[in-house]
Design a protein around this motif. Structure first.
Motif, mmCIF file in Angstrom:
data_model
loop_
_atom_site.group_PDB
_atom_site.id
_atom_site.type_symbol
_atom_site.label_atom_id
_atom_site.label_comp_id
_atom_site.label_asym_id
_atom_site.label_seq_id
_atom_site.Cartn_x
_atom_site.Cartn_y
_atom_site.Cartn_z
ATOM 1 N N VAL A 1 40.067 37.590 39.586
ATOM 2 C CA VAL A 1 40.726 37.173 40.821
ATOM 3 C C VAL A 1 39.660 36.792 41.843
ATOM 4 C CG1 VAL A 1 42.248 37.911 42.701
ATOM 5 C CG2 VAL A 1 42.699 38.664 40.358
ATOM 6 N N ASN B 1 50.268 32.418 40.430
ATOM 7 C CA ASN B 1 50.971 32.932 39.253
ATOM 8 C C ASN B 1 51.815 31.874 38.552
ATOM 9 O OD1 ASN B 1 49.903 35.509 39.547
ATOM 10 N ND2 ASN B 1 51.582 36.206 40.861
ATOM 11 N N ARG C 1 38.870 42.011 38.973
ATOM 12 C CA ARG C 1 39.547 41.723 37.722
ATOM 13 C C ARG C 1 41.043 41.859 37.941
ATOM 14 N NH1 ARG C 1 38.159 39.075 33.535
ATOM 15 N NH2 ARG C 1 39.458 40.347 32.166
ATOM 16 N N LYS C 2 41.798 40.904 37.399
ATOM 17 C CA LYS C 2 43.244 40.937 37.580
ATOM 18 C C LYS C 2 43.835 42.224 37.009
ATOM 19 C CE LYS C 2 47.248 37.882 37.117
ATOM 20 N NZ LYS C 2 47.720 36.559 36.619
ATOM 21 N N LYS C 3 43.306 42.663 35.866
ATOM 22 C CA LYS C 3 43.829 43.859 35.214
ATOM 23 C C LYS C 3 43.418 45.143 35.921
ATOM 24 C CE LYS C 3 44.240 41.780 30.627
ATOM 25 N NZ LYS C 3 43.783 41.787 29.218
ATOM 26 N N GLU D 1 43.816 33.463 40.528
ATOM 27 C CA GLU D 1 43.025 33.670 39.310
ATOM 28 C C GLU D 1 42.063 32.506 39.096
ATOM 29 O OE1 GLU D 1 43.530 34.861 34.577
ATOM 30 O OE2 GLU D 1 45.288 34.739 35.895
ATOM 31 N N ASN E 1 49.137 44.769 46.823
ATOM 32 C CA ASN E 1 47.948 44.651 45.983
ATOM 33 C C ASN E 1 46.730 45.282 46.649
ATOM 34 O OD1 ASN E 1 49.548 43.200 44.243
ATOM 35 N ND2 ASN E 1 48.721 41.203 44.813
ATOM 36 N N MET F 1 43.504 45.413 39.226
ATOM 37 C CA MET F 1 44.226 45.466 40.495
ATOM 38 C C MET F 1 45.202 46.644 40.528
ATOM 39 S SD MET F 1 46.345 42.363 42.288
ATOM 40 C CE MET F 1 47.667 42.394 41.063
ATOM 41 N N TYR G 1 42.613 45.758 45.806
ATOM 42 C CA TYR G 1 41.557 45.297 44.912
ATOM 43 C C TYR G 1 40.403 46.307 44.896
ATOM 44 C CZ TYR G 1 44.100 40.919 45.144
ATOM 45 O OH TYR G 1 45.083 39.966 45.071
#
Length: 632
Positions: free
Chosen positions: A395, A350, A409-411, A362, A420, A413, A422
């Motif tokens: 990710v 991040n 996908r990061k969005k 990412e 977190n 998550m 996934y």
């Protein structure tokens, strides 16, 4: 080809000079050589120039997989205009949005989309010229010219010489909007040409090899990852309007196809088609799979069934397509491969720092293939490109051998109580159940944890399964906090043009279904008896079963034998075709807005069995006049 080519105009002219007699395109009974391609695109370029289209102006076009797509695309790019393909899946409001966002001077449409121009013609003031790709004049309520006539009238013309820089914008491709409003991705001439070169160094394409294209050219996968690499190596593209399992294998045999690129949805359909066992596929060297992960079990089944290596690759429209790929002699199952030559690919945390092998972060990419930016969206561009690095939003992690793996996908998550989760990890477990066809995991609100996972599952045709059985599978394979709170069984999942589940649409559908009023469709099937045309069904023996989901749905079977029809309010065994659809979506299908395959790939409807039979089946009934008739 030497690496001196830096613009698309140079690429087209170079091929015409060095490989003029090599077929560029096999389109059904039509063959177009690289010399022909140069002349045809010169003709359209000359027309555009005469109409006042200048370097930097935008030419938008809604064209399917036909030679006209390349005539328009490359003709515009030859004079420095920006070529803007429009998704043929889009409706009037979406096309109006794109046109008003990008403000093209010229709009080129296939005849089947001319009605969209009629609907929005008063809302698109930037458009000065409409061109319809029709061989004869049409009865339209707007002024236009016709593309075949233009190409004929300007035959022999030479494209005006325009000074092009390698960094000039060549294409404006709008993202599918799976997570929000579509954005125009600006791709440079050199980014496209350079991308074509490095892709074909990793996944080899040879001169004169024949590459089958069934993916839509308006999508980055079909255009940037298949067509341009084929052009760069002077290969021959076997182009089809769309994907058909039976036609696919016929093309492989007829044209001695060496390679192709398809998506997991299509692999799944091909596995169910018998034609692969009866045609000569000895010419095939490899198949490329992308756009979405292919489950390892399905990959192995495809390789064993079709006797060819399947190469998984990964890319993004914002990077002119390809980022990583496996190779024929160096690959790992479940991996998206290693970085393409001459670009950098890393895993960042991040804080924008590179992470060690095995650590999840990412996926970012840097190089000449990265987009110039989002059209007229500097803030969105700055969020996506930082210090030259394109942040993909995916990710994943890299192993010690340099192979990359996507986690999610990061969005997408889910943050459950600060931990977190996934969805892709859960989905990989769900699709391993022998009764599960596809699955998607989305977040849902929770009073205690903030968010929890919700699993939406599509079972294989004719199968039944309980939430308890699926939950037991998850308990055996996942930590407790990753197990979905709820399991929902659905007929289908909304998907985009290349089969990716569009989760924002799925979430919207789930919300609508919770509050929707019943929409009964029983009278549609009862009315089929009156609409049946016996003369069209002579010699036909078919059983078509329907399962319409939702509050107003139900089950029906239409049985036809030698010109006679019977209707049953249940699912009969051994159907020739089995169809599932949501009742609120069924209206569009029933009134002919979506054909069978389009409905399958967009998630509006799912067909199991003889998909190609549906066109013949529709001819056995008089069509509904309009949607109102369906609802009355």
């Amino acid at each position: 080809m030497a690496g001196t080519i830096s613009t698309i105009a140079e690429l087209v002219r170079s091929n015409a000079s060095a490989h003029g007699d090599i077929p560029f395109l096999f389109f059904y009974d039509e063959t177009i050589t690289y010399k022909d391609l140069d002349q045809r695109t010169d003709a359209f370029a000359a027309f555009l120039s005469e109409k006042g289209v200048k370097k930097g102006d935008i030419v938008s076009f809604m064209l399917g997989n036909t030679p006209a797509f390349f005539d328009t695309l490359l003709g515009a790019q030859k004079i420095g205009a920006v070529a803007g393909p429009i998704s043929c899946w889009w409706q009037a409001a979406e096309v109006a949005f794109l046109v008003n966002d990008s403000k093209p001077k010229v709009l080129v449409m296939d005849p089947e989309y001319a009605h969209l121009v009629s609907q929005i013609k008063d809302k698109i003031p930037s458009v000065e010229q409409v061109i319809i790709n029709a061989p004869a004049p049409m009865d339209l309520d707007f002024d236009c010219e016709y593309l075949p006539e233009i190409l004929n009238n300007y035959r022999g013309s030479v494209a005006p010489q325009v000074t092009l820089d390698k960094d000039d914008t060549a294409s404006l491709m709008y993202t599918s909007g799976t997570t929000g409003q579509p954005k125009g991705v600006m791709l440079s001439h050199y980014g496209i040409v350079h991308g074509a070169r490095i892709k074909t160094e990793q996944v080899r394409i040879k001169k004169s090899e024949r590459i089958l294209c069934v993916l839509p050219l308006f999508h980055s996968g079909g255009l940037n990852d298949l067509a341009f690499p084929s052009i760069y190596r002077a290969a021959s593209i076997v182009l089809r309007r769309n994907f058909s399992a039976s036609e696919f294998w016929e093309c492989v045999e007829q044209f001695k196809v060496n390679g192709f690129y398809i998506v997991p949805t299509m692999w799944s359909i091909l596995l169910k088609a018998p034609e692969a066992d009866t045609v000569d596929t000895s010419s095939l060297r490899m198949g490329l799979s992308g756009a979405a992960p292919i489950p390892p079990e399905q990959l192995i089944e495809c390789e064993e069934r079709f006797h060819l290596p399947i190469i998984e690759a990964y890319g993004a429209t914002e990077n002119t397509g390809g980022i990583t790929a496996n190779t024929e002699d160096n690959r790992k199952f479940g991996s998206i491969g290693t970085a393409l030559p001459d670009i950098e690919v890393e895993i960042f945390d991040n804080d924008g720092k590179a992470m060690a092998p095995g650590e999840i972060g990412e996926i970012v990419v840097k190089g000449d293939t990265v987009m110039k930016g989002y059209y007229n969206k500097p803030a969105a561009t700055a969020e996506t490109i930082k210090d030259g690095w394109l942040y993909t939003g995916d990710v994943g992690y890299k192993d010690k051998d340099g192979f990359f793996f996507i986690v999610d996908r990061k969005k997408d998550m889910i943050i459950r109580g600060g931990v977190n989760v996934y969805p892709k990890e859960i989905e990989s477990v769900l699709v391993n159940h022998p009764l599960v066809d596809t699955a998607a995991v989305v977040p849902e609100p929770h009073d205690i944890y903030g968010q929890v996972a919700k699993a939406c599952i599509v079972l294989k045709v004719g199968e039944t399964c309980s939430a308890e059985e699926i939950r037991a599978l998850c308990k055996d394979n996942l930590a407790e906090y990753k197990i979905p709170e709820h399991f929902v069984f659905r007929a289908s999942l909304p998907a985009n043009a290349v089969g990716k589940v569009v989760k924002k649409d799925l979430i919207k559908e789930l919300e609508e279904e919770e509050t929707a009023e019943p929409v009964p469709v029983a009278h549609l099937f009862e009315g089929m008896v009156q609409r049946f045309l016996p003369d069209k069904a002579q010699g036909v023996d078919a059983t078509v079963c329907y399962h319409i989901t939702g509050k107003g749905g139900g089950t029906w079977t239409v049985s036809i034998k030698d010109g006679k029809m019977a209707l049953f309010g249940e699912i009969l065994k051994s159907p020739r075709v089995y169809i599932v659809a949501g009742d609120k979506n069924y209206h569009d299908i029933a009134t002919g807005k979506l054909d069978g395959l389009t409905a399958v790939l967009t998630g509006k409807m799912k067909i199991e069995g003889d998909i190609n039979f549906m066109a013949e089946f529709r001819e056995m009934f008089t069509p509904l006049n309009n949607k109102q008739e369906l609802e009355e």
